[in-house]
Enzyme design. Sequence first.
Site, PDB file in Angstrom:
ATOM      1  N   ARG A   1      12.193  -1.867  11.048  1.00  0.00           N
ATOM      2  CA  ARG A   1      11.208  -1.543  12.258  1.00  0.00           C
ATOM      3  C   ARG A   1      11.713  -2.540  13.275  1.00  0.00           C
ATOM      4  NH1 ARG A   1       7.135   0.858   8.549  1.00  0.00           N
ATOM      5  NH2 ARG A   1       5.600  -0.287  10.116  1.00  0.00           N
TER       6      ARG A   1
ATOM      7  N   ARG B   1       0.403  -8.922  14.065  1.00  0.00           N
ATOM      8  CA  ARG B   1      -0.309  -7.476  13.010  1.00  0.00           C
ATOM      9  C   ARG B   1      -1.147  -8.333  12.404  1.00  0.00           C
ATOM     10  NH1 ARG B   1       4.508  -4.541  10.654  1.00  0.00           N
ATOM     11  NH2 ARG B   1       3.435  -2.903   9.819  1.00  0.00           N
TER      12      ARG B   1
ATOM     13  N   ARG C   1      12.393  -5.444   4.912  1.00  0.00           N
ATOM     14  CA  ARG C   1      11.878  -4.549   4.157  1.00  0.00           C
ATOM     15  C   ARG C   1      13.193  -3.251   5.818  1.00  0.00           C
ATOM     16  NH1 ARG C   1       6.558  -0.853   5.114  1.00  0.00           N
ATOM     17  NH2 ARG C   1       6.331  -1.278   7.255  1.00  0.00           N
TER      18      ARG C   1
ATOM     19  N   LYS D   1       0.729  -1.080  -0.122  1.00  0.00           N
ATOM     20  CA  LYS D   1      -0.001  -0.187   0.038  1.00  0.00           C
ATOM     21  C   LYS D   1       1.218   1.177   0.003  1.00  0.00           C
ATOM     22  CE  LYS D   1      -2.480  -0.534   4.074  1.00  0.00           C
ATOM     23  NZ  LYS D   1      -1.012  -1.811   4.257  1.00  0.00           N
TER      24      LYS D   1
ATOM     25  N   ARG E   1      -8.515   1.160   9.630  1.00  0.00           N
ATOM     26  CA  ARG E   1      -8.186  -0.171  10.606  1.00  0.00           C
ATOM     27  C   ARG E   1      -9.443  -0.477  10.738  1.00  0.00           C
ATOM     28  NH1 ARG E   1      -2.387   0.929  10.320  1.00  0.00           N
ATOM     29  NH2 ARG E   1      -1.240  -0.825  10.407  1.00  0.00           N
TER      30      ARG E   1
HETATM   31  P1  AMP Z   1       1.802   0.953   9.345  1.00  0.00           P
HETATM   32  O1  AMP Z   1       3.132   2.065   9.326  1.00  0.00           O
HETATM   33  O2  AMP Z   1       0.126   1.243   8.686  1.00  0.00           O
HETATM   34  O3  AMP Z   1       1.754  -0.504   9.022  1.00  0.00           O
HETATM   35  O4  AMP Z   1       1.697   0.793  11.192  1.00  0.00           O
HETATM   36  C1  AMP Z   1       2.056   0.944  12.226  1.00  0.00           C
HETATM   37  C2  AMP Z   1       1.811   1.465  13.636  1.00  0.00           C
HETATM   38  O5  AMP Z   1       0.970   2.254  13.232  1.00  0.00           O
HETATM   39  C3  AMP Z   1       0.593   0.127  13.828  1.00  0.00           C
HETATM   40  O6  AMP Z   1       1.039  -1.281  14.077  1.00  0.00           O
HETATM   41  C4  AMP Z   1      -0.232   0.841  15.132  1.00  0.00           C
HETATM   42  O7  AMP Z   1       0.136   0.857  15.707  1.00  0.00           O
HETATM   43  C5  AMP Z   1       0.102   2.340  14.158  1.00  0.00           C
HETATM   44  N1  AMP Z   1      -1.663   2.302  13.526  1.00  0.00           N
HETATM   45  C6  AMP Z   1      -1.115   3.166  11.468  1.00  0.00           C
HETATM   46  N2  AMP Z   1      -2.747   3.027  12.013  1.00  0.00           N
HETATM   47  C7  AMP Z   1      -3.258   2.547  12.738  1.00  0.00           C
HETATM   48  C8  AMP Z   1      -4.975   2.646  12.182  1.00  0.00           C
HETATM   49  N3  AMP Z   1      -5.971   3.516  11.013  1.00  0.00           N
HETATM   50  N4  AMP Z   1      -5.918   2.429  14.213  1.00  0.00           N
HETATM   51  C9  AMP Z   1      -4.560   2.100  14.508  1.00  0.00           C
HETATM   52  N5  AMP Z   1      -3.560   2.258  14.491  1.00  0.00           N
HETATM   53  C10 AMP Z   1      -2.769   2.344  13.448  1.00  0.00           C
END
Ligand code: AMP
Length: 220
Positions: free
Chosen positions: A160, A171, A127, A13, A88
């Site tokens: 990360r 996740r 990554r 994405k 989400r």
């Molecule tokens: P991502 O980079 O999108 O995988 O997000 C990394 C982390 O940020 C996730 O594992 C959550 O801890 C937090 N996060 C990002 N977007 C959301 C969301 N829409 N709702 C809740 N937590 C989020």
Amino acid sequence: MRLVLLGPPGAGKGTQAKLLSEKFNIPHISTGDMLRDEVREKTELGHKVAEFVKIGELVPDDIVIKVVIHRLSKPDAKAGFILDGFPRTLKQAEELNKALRELNISIDRVIYFQTTPEVSIKRLSGRRVCEGCGVNFHLINMPPKHEGICDFCGKELFLREDDKEETVKKRLEIYRKETVSLIDYYKNNGSLREVSGDLEANKLNSQLLKMFAEEKLIAK
Ligand code: AMP
């Protein structure tokens, strides 16, 4: 154009959001990036969300919703935006709908990136992120010119914390529990389109542009 990119972590994405954001000159709004920035800058919000982000759990809805609605109110989002990683949960989707309705706008398309857990795990464990400018690389698909060093700012690259295999599995589990139901939610209102997140990035990008043209979202 107003897009939501939906799919499991590691489905590609972020890469497509970046390409589309450059192509259409509209902001790439990644809640993950925004939350990580807050953590890096040690803000009050950063302190609140740090532990959730680190262990791969969802940040509480009310916090993320506030962050997104504030971001959408900025002038650069007037011409359109690409939401990556939000919504989400069903609650987030409903609150997003409500906020957009008040602004008299709606989401044009929700792009669902379909992929398997195996591909997600492989992508995320390879990554590497720059500690300086936050740009992503990949050990196999997009390696830096010099091992462990960012091509753009020369700072070090790191894995990360939440991209470690055990955390990625968690996740993915949270994705199944909390986010998968959004596929039906957006299918029901007719805005969902499914693509394969397994495709090579440029190929998938061409496919998306072709689809937008066929559906008259952009000129052919
Ligand atoms: P991502 O980079 O999108 O995988 O997000 C990394 C982390 O940020 C996730 O594992 C959550 O801890 C937090 N996060 C990002 N977007 C959301 C969301 N829409 N709702 C809740 N937590 C989020």
